[in-house]
Design an enzyme around this catalytic site. Sequence first.
Site, PDB file in Angstrom:
ATOM      1  N   ASN A 213      21.871  17.014   6.850  1.00  0.00           N
ATOM      2  CA  ASN A 213      21.224  18.067   6.072  1.00  0.00           C
ATOM      3  C   ASN A 213      20.379  19.045   6.810  1.00  0.00           C
ATOM      4  OD1 ASN A 213      18.512  16.842   6.037  1.00  0.00           O
ATOM      5  ND2 ASN A 213      19.581  15.124   5.254  1.00  0.00           N
ATOM      6  N   ASP A 285      22.565  10.127   1.884  1.00  0.00           N
ATOM      7  CA  ASP A 285      22.700   9.303   1.129  1.00  0.00           C
ATOM      8  C   ASP A 285      23.974   8.496   1.330  1.00  0.00           C
ATOM      9  OD1 ASP A 285      20.408   9.646  -0.451  1.00  0.00           O
ATOM     10  OD2 ASP A 285      21.219  11.906  -1.010  1.00  0.00           O
ATOM     11  N   LYS A 295      36.249  11.565  20.270  1.00  0.00           N
ATOM     12  CA  LYS A 295      36.613  12.590  19.204  1.00  0.00           C
ATOM     13  C   LYS A 295      37.843  12.732  18.612  1.00  0.00           C
ATOM     14  CE  LYS A 295      36.615  17.530  18.820  1.00  0.00           C
ATOM     15  NZ  LYS A 295      36.943  18.850  19.405  1.00  0.00           N
ATOM     16  N   ASP A 312      18.707   2.852   0.558  1.00  0.00           N
ATOM     17  CA  ASP A 312      17.579   3.721   0.235  1.00  0.00           C
ATOM     18  C   ASP A 312      16.438   3.038   0.820  1.00  0.00           C
ATOM     19  OD1 ASP A 312      15.330   5.107  -1.074  1.00  0.00           O
ATOM     20  OD2 ASP A 312      16.889   5.511  -2.723  1.00  0.00           O
ATOM     21  N   PHE A 330       8.932  11.666  -1.293  1.00  0.00           N
ATOM     22  CA  PHE A 330       9.079  13.072  -1.676  1.00  0.00           C
ATOM     23  C   PHE A 330      10.196  13.017  -2.680  1.00  0.00           C
ATOM     24  CE2 PHE A 330       6.986  16.354   0.917  1.00  0.00           C
ATOM     25  CZ  PHE A 330       5.913  15.731   1.676  1.00  0.00           C
ATOM     26  N   LYS A 344      11.906   8.714  -9.817  1.00  0.00           N
ATOM     27  CA  LYS A 344      11.857   8.212  -8.682  1.00  0.00           C
ATOM     28  C   LYS A 344      10.873   7.267  -8.391  1.00  0.00           C
ATOM     29  CE  LYS A 344      15.123  11.754  -7.164  1.00  0.00           C
ATOM     30  NZ  LYS A 344      15.277  12.799  -6.146  1.00  0.00           N
ATOM     31  N   LYS A 348      11.331   3.337  -7.455  1.00  0.00           N
ATOM     32  CA  LYS A 348      10.977   3.179  -6.340  1.00  0.00           C
ATOM     33  C   LYS A 348       9.783   2.432  -5.957  1.00  0.00           C
ATOM     34  CE  LYS A 348      14.258   6.728  -4.564  1.00  0.00           C
ATOM     35  NZ  LYS A 348      14.704   7.454  -3.261  1.00  0.00           N
TER      36      LYS A 348
HETATM   37  N1  CTP Z   1      15.093   8.567   0.519  1.00  0.00           N
HETATM   38  C1  CTP Z   1      15.362   7.160   1.227  1.00  0.00           C
HETATM   39  N2  CTP Z   1      16.489   6.717   1.455  1.00  0.00           N
HETATM   40  C2  CTP Z   1      17.429   7.439   1.128  1.00  0.00           C
HETATM   41  C3  CTP Z   1      17.460   8.426   0.222  1.00  0.00           C
HETATM   42  C4  CTP Z   1      16.205   9.003   0.072  1.00  0.00           C
HETATM   43  O1  CTP Z   1      14.160   6.702   1.709  1.00  0.00           O
HETATM   44  N3  CTP Z   1      18.615   6.828   1.481  1.00  0.00           N
HETATM   45  C5  CTP Z   1      13.707   8.715   0.289  1.00  0.00           C
HETATM   46  C6  CTP Z   1      13.154  10.031   0.832  1.00  0.00           C
HETATM   47  O2  CTP Z   1      12.834  10.273   2.029  1.00  0.00           O
HETATM   48  C7  CTP Z   1      12.466  10.686  -0.299  1.00  0.00           C
HETATM   49  C8  CTP Z   1      12.737  10.081  -1.456  1.00  0.00           C
HETATM   50  O3  CTP Z   1      13.401   8.935  -1.196  1.00  0.00           O
HETATM   51  O4  CTP Z   1      11.045  10.282   0.067  1.00  0.00           O
HETATM   52  C9  CTP Z   1      13.644  10.531  -2.616  1.00  0.00           C
HETATM   53  O5  CTP Z   1      14.862  11.453  -2.011  1.00  0.00           O
HETATM   54  P1  CTP Z   1      15.816  12.301  -2.849  1.00  0.00           P
HETATM   55  O6  CTP Z   1      16.809  12.825  -1.755  1.00  0.00           O
HETATM   56  O7  CTP Z   1      15.119  13.327  -3.431  1.00  0.00           O
HETATM   57  O8  CTP Z   1      16.139  11.476  -4.052  1.00  0.00           O
HETATM   58  P2  CTP Z   1      17.257  10.188  -3.910  1.00  0.00           P
HETATM   59  O9  CTP Z   1      16.655   8.979  -4.035  1.00  0.00           O
HETATM   60  O10 CTP Z   1      18.015  10.235  -2.847  1.00  0.00           O
HETATM   61  O11 CTP Z   1      17.838  10.665  -5.221  1.00  0.00           O
HETATM   62  P3  CTP Z   1      18.849  11.831  -5.918  1.00  0.00           P
HETATM   63  O12 CTP Z   1      19.699  12.226  -4.705  1.00  0.00           O
HETATM   64  O13 CTP Z   1      19.710  11.093  -7.008  1.00  0.00           O
HETATM   65  O14 CTP Z   1      18.074  12.720  -6.190  1.00  0.00           O
END
Ligand code: CTP
Length: 408
Positions: A213, A285, A295, A312, A330, A344, A348
């Site tokens: 990302n 994710d 490669k 997560d 965040f 969230k 969490k």
């Molecule tokens: N996060 C994490 N591990 C992941 C994804 C997210 O620890 N695999 C943490 C991020 O660092 C952030 C929080 O979870 O502090 C929220 O991340 P976000 O991408 O906004 O949300 P998701 O939990 O991935 O949910 P969604 O994509 O459904 O909005």
Amino acid sequence: MLKCKSILIGVSGGIAAYKVCEVISSLFQEGAKVRVILTETAQSFITPLTVATLSRHQAYTDQDFWQATHSRPLHIALGEEADLLLIAPLTANMLAKLTYGLADNLLTNTVLASRCPILLAPAMNTEMWEQPVIQRNWQQLKLDSRYHTIGPGSGLLACDRLGAGRMAEPKEIIAEIQSLAYTKGQQDFQGKRILISGGGTREYLDPVRFLGNPSTGKMGLALAQAASDRGAVVTLIHGAIAPELLPKSPNYNLISMVTAEEMETAMISHLEESEIVIMSAAVADVKPANYTNYKLPKKELSLNLKLEPVVDILAKLGTLKKDHQTLIGFAAQTGDIVKPALDKLKRKNLDIIVANPIDTPEAGFGTNTNQAIFIDNKGEQKNIDSCSKLELAHRLLDFVKIRALNKV
Ligand code: CTP
């Protein structure tokens, strides 16, 4: 970094005054409101026109001080609006005046008529710097908690000598201003252990291709800087961050990694020792189900890539968290930011969530500014309008402080 901050610079008469031009220019680029006072002797080295051009505002001199005016006295108005006063170069003469509280020009009167922190950057010839009287004055001034100091360093001086007395470099002065303008020298997180994640993780398909990302890691870096500037013992575990953004000599622990799995292991291994944990990393994710260690030629690339979820990390930390620990996540959102962030926070097991819009030009990935709503697990909210990421980091620490202290 310094948007909304008002920095007053007092320049006294020494050759290092030319370096202050770079400080003025950099502060302006950083978004600060910069006002400059030139003493009479400083004007032999740099001109009011140079300063006005760089700061986009008139330079103040003793002539302005002694001029009849219908507005507030200049030394009072300038001191009141300043978040920080930098005196650079601090000459032997100015040092003596400050030590004894003399007020014979605009700069010295402004010092006495204000309350903001003052950063002193001395510069003088080695013989002068090492004189017992100078050293006595310097030590005396440092006893006053209002004064903060930077340098002098050693190096080649304008008198062709190598020795002590060289003014700190503009970059070092800027870094110190960034810290002091926000903390005002306060060490309210002294000794607290804070674990922070930042940057983006990458999930590789082969040695050159990955899922990732656009996170630059600026928010994680700002959090680490803010926390360590306030006295915390900080560890920043980070994914992809461009090398030029990483601090050259950070006063915190930097641990670099690539994948979500590596970040998870590192976060968990540092969890127990940490009182506050802030997860600002943009974690991928999903990851490719298979990794090829060469490669892949184009024709071997599947157009239907098989993916699998990654752990997560934040949710996992939420299950491991002890009562004395404060866990902050965040939530990068588009559209309605509060409802999904609240979800969230609960899901969490967090203490605080930072709901962060990423669909406005002044916030989100790669920007220098950010805006957010902080929400705690009692439902209390605080709106933070668009500001620098460093400012947002400090506001978050203010919000965390009240809640984390209640746990001790
Ligand atoms: N996060 C994490 N591990 C992941 C994804 C997210 O620890 N695999 C943490 C991020 O660092 C952030 C929080 O979870 O502090 C929220 O991340 P976000 O991408 O906004 O949300 P998701 O939990 O991935 O949910 P969604 O994509 O459904 O909005």
